[in-house]
Design a protein around this motif. Sequence first.
Motif, PDB file in Angstrom:
ATOM      1  N   ALA A   1       0.840  -1.206   0.000  1.00  0.00           N
ATOM      2  CA  ALA A   1       0.000   0.000   0.000  1.00  0.00           C
ATOM      3  C   ALA A   1       0.871   1.250   0.000  1.00  0.00           C
ATOM      4  N   ALA A   2       0.395   2.254  -0.701  1.00  0.00           N
ATOM      5  CA  ALA A   2       1.111   3.539  -0.736  1.00  0.00           C
ATOM      6  C   ALA A   2       0.966   4.224   0.618  1.00  0.00           C
ATOM      7  N   PRO A   3       2.003   4.911   1.062  1.00  0.00           N
ATOM      8  CA  PRO A   3       1.922   5.616   2.342  1.00  0.00           C
ATOM      9  C   PRO A   3       0.946   6.793   2.255  1.00  0.00           C
ATOM     10  N   PRO A   4       0.414   7.213   3.404  1.00  0.00           N
ATOM     11  CA  PRO A   4      -0.555   8.326   3.413  1.00  0.00           C
ATOM     12  C   PRO A   4      -0.004   9.600   2.778  1.00  0.00           C
ATOM     13  N   GLU A   5       1.292   9.835   2.924  1.00  0.00           N
ATOM     14  CA  GLU A   5       1.903  11.037   2.343  1.00  0.00           C
ATOM     15  C   GLU A   5       1.753  11.043   0.830  1.00  0.00           C
ATOM     16  N   GLN A   6       1.910   9.873   0.230  1.00  0.00           N
ATOM     17  CA  GLN A   6       1.789   9.787  -1.224  1.00  0.00           C
ATOM     18  C   GLN A   6       0.357  10.108  -1.641  1.00  0.00           C
ATOM     19  N   HIS A   7      -0.608   9.640  -0.891  1.00  0.00           N
ATOM     20  CA  HIS A   7      -2.010   9.952  -1.198  1.00  0.00           C
ATOM     21  C   HIS A   7      -2.267  11.446  -1.075  1.00  0.00           C
ATOM     22  N   ARG A   8      -1.691  12.079  -0.061  1.00  0.00           N
ATOM     23  CA  ARG A   8      -1.898  13.521   0.120  1.00  0.00           C
ATOM     24  C   ARG A   8      -1.283  14.316  -1.027  1.00  0.00           C
ATOM     25  N   VAL A   9      -0.085  13.919  -1.459  1.00  0.00           N
ATOM     26  CA  VAL A   9       0.564  14.607  -2.585  1.00  0.00           C
ATOM     27  C   VAL A   9      -0.297  14.457  -3.829  1.00  0.00           C
ATOM     28  N   ARG A  10      -0.735  13.241  -4.112  1.00  0.00           N
ATOM     29  CA  ARG A  10      -1.547  12.989  -5.297  1.00  0.00           C
ATOM     30  C   ARG A  10      -2.859  13.781  -5.234  1.00  0.00           C
TER      31      ARG A  10
ATOM     32  N   VAL B   1       3.644  14.096 -15.139  1.00  0.00           N
ATOM     33  CA  VAL B   1       2.557  14.545 -14.267  1.00  0.00           C
ATOM     34  C   VAL B   1       1.473  13.472 -14.184  1.00  0.00           C
ATOM     35  N   GLU B   2       1.177  12.827 -15.304  1.00  0.00           N
ATOM     36  CA  GLU B   2       0.186  11.747 -15.287  1.00  0.00           C
ATOM     37  C   GLU B   2       0.614  10.621 -14.344  1.00  0.00           C
ATOM     38  N   SER B   3       1.891  10.300 -14.340  1.00  0.00           N
ATOM     39  CA  SER B   3       2.363   9.229 -13.450  1.00  0.00           C
ATOM     40  C   SER B   3       2.228   9.637 -11.983  1.00  0.00           C
ATOM     41  N   TYR B   4       2.392  10.917 -11.687  1.00  0.00           N
ATOM     42  CA  TYR B   4       2.193  11.397 -10.311  1.00  0.00           C
ATOM     43  C   TYR B   4       0.721  11.318  -9.928  1.00  0.00           C
ATOM     44  N   LEU B   5      -0.153  11.749 -10.840  1.00  0.00           N
ATOM     45  CA  LEU B   5      -1.584  11.756 -10.566  1.00  0.00           C
ATOM     46  C   LEU B   5      -2.141  10.342 -10.415  1.00  0.00           C
ATOM     47  N   GLU B   6      -1.520   9.380 -11.086  1.00  0.00           N
ATOM     48  CA  GLU B   6      -1.950   7.986 -10.994  1.00  0.00           C
ATOM     49  C   GLU B   6      -1.342   7.283  -9.784  1.00  0.00           C
TER      50      GLU B   6
ATOM     51  N   ARG C   1      -6.106  18.459  -7.121  1.00  0.00           N
ATOM     52  CA  ARG C   1      -6.832  19.697  -6.829  1.00  0.00           C
ATOM     53  C   ARG C   1      -6.256  20.861  -7.635  1.00  0.00           C
ATOM     54  N   LEU C   2      -4.930  20.957  -7.668  1.00  0.00           N
ATOM     55  CA  LEU C   2      -4.275  22.036  -8.426  1.00  0.00           C
ATOM     56  C   LEU C   2      -4.601  21.949  -9.908  1.00  0.00           C
ATOM     57  N   VAL C   3      -4.477  20.761 -10.462  1.00  0.00           N
ATOM     58  CA  VAL C   3      -4.728  20.574 -11.894  1.00  0.00           C
ATOM     59  C   VAL C   3      -6.195  20.846 -12.207  1.00  0.00           C
TER      60      VAL C   3
END
Length: 67
Positions: free
Chosen positions: A4-13, A40-45, A18-20
């Motif tokens: 599972a991705a850490p909570p920080e990664q979910h917050r960044v995504r 950017v798509e890889s970050y959003l995903e 929201r910005l986009v």
Amino acid sequence: MAIAAPPEQHRVRDELKRLVSATGLDDELWRVFGKLTFRVESYLEGKALPSAEMCWTIVEHCLTLQL
């Protein structure tokens, strides 16, 4: 086994989304980010985390369109 991705990664995504979304061009990312679109798509995903420098670059691109 998936990790599972850490909570920080979910917050960044979530913040990037929201910005986009605030640009009104979230369906046309290439208009906002040009050659950076695939990154950017890889970050959003949630496939990758942006560096601090890239976070600032993304913010600058988004804010420029909101002015």
